[in-house]
Design an enzyme around this catalytic site. Structure first.
Site, PDB file in Angstrom:
ATOM      1  N   GLU A  21      16.672 -13.572  98.403  1.00 54.15           N
ATOM      2  CA  GLU A  21      18.023 -13.059  98.649  1.00 54.15           C
ATOM      3  C   GLU A  21      18.446 -13.267 100.097  1.00 54.15           C
ATOM      4  O   GLU A  21      19.591 -13.638 100.369  1.00 54.15           O
ATOM      5  CB  GLU A  21      18.098 -11.579  98.283  1.00 54.15           C
ATOM      6  CG  GLU A  21      18.099 -11.331  96.795  1.00 54.15           C
ATOM      7  CD  GLU A  21      18.230  -9.862  96.439  1.00 54.15           C
ATOM      8  OE1 GLU A  21      18.300  -9.017  97.362  1.00 54.15           O
ATOM      9  OE2 GLU A  21      18.268  -9.560  95.240  1.00 54.15           O
ATOM     10  N   GLU A  78       8.780  -8.304  94.074  1.00 51.16           N
ATOM     11  CA  GLU A  78       9.917  -7.695  94.767  1.00 51.16           C
ATOM     12  C   GLU A  78      10.056  -8.260  96.182  1.00 51.16           C
ATOM     13  O   GLU A  78      11.173  -8.512  96.650  1.00 51.16           O
ATOM     14  CB  GLU A  78       9.761  -6.178  94.810  1.00 51.16           C
ATOM     15  CG  GLU A  78      10.963  -5.455  95.368  1.00 51.16           C
ATOM     16  CD  GLU A  78      12.224  -5.653  94.549  1.00 51.16           C
ATOM     17  OE1 GLU A  78      13.260  -6.018  95.155  1.00 51.16           O
ATOM     18  OE2 GLU A  78      12.189  -5.463  93.326  1.00 51.16           O
TER      19      GLU A  78
END
Length: 127
Positions: free
Chosen positions: A75, A68
């Site tokens: 991102e 994650e």
């Protein structure tokens, strides 16, 4: 010395801490994974899993949280490099999210291997 002028190891450690804190503060999925991991660890403590089961659970939780964090970093970089919509930028984000999903499924399977036999034993006492 300023914020970015500490010597190598301590500076790196501080930057890693800032990155973890930022990710935990801003990413809802990271918050979910941390809460789920803490819940699993509490359950493992309550039912007294073995040392090898502890290692499997900790590895699984750490893998999901690491995936994650990497997804969040990717991102951020994609948004920095390509602030406008681009299909390839979107695909890069989707692939990274898919990696998190695969890791989360792996963790669920490990959790099932550790916890299901105990739950079945407990349920057999009630029925």
């Amino acid at each position: 010395m300023g914020r970015y002028q500490r010597s190598g190891f301590w500076r790196s450690l501080n930057q890693a801490k800032r990155g973890i804190w930022y990710t935990c503060k801003t990413q809802g999925h990271m918050q979910f994974h941390i809460a789920a991991g803490i819940s699993v660890l509490c359950l493992a403590w309550w039912i007294e899993v073995s040392r090898s089961e502890w290692m499997m659970l900790i590895f699984a939780i750490g893998s999901v949280i690491s995936a994650e964090a990497m997804n969040s970093a990717l991102e951020i970089v994609v948004d920095l490099v390509q602030p406008n919509f681009d299909p390839l930028a979107g695909m890069a984000k989707d692939v990274a999210a898919g990696a998190v999903l695969v890791t989360a499924i792996q963790a669920i399977v490990i959790g099932a291997i550790v916890f299901c036999p105990r739950f079945f034993r407990m349920a057999s006492h009630f029925f």
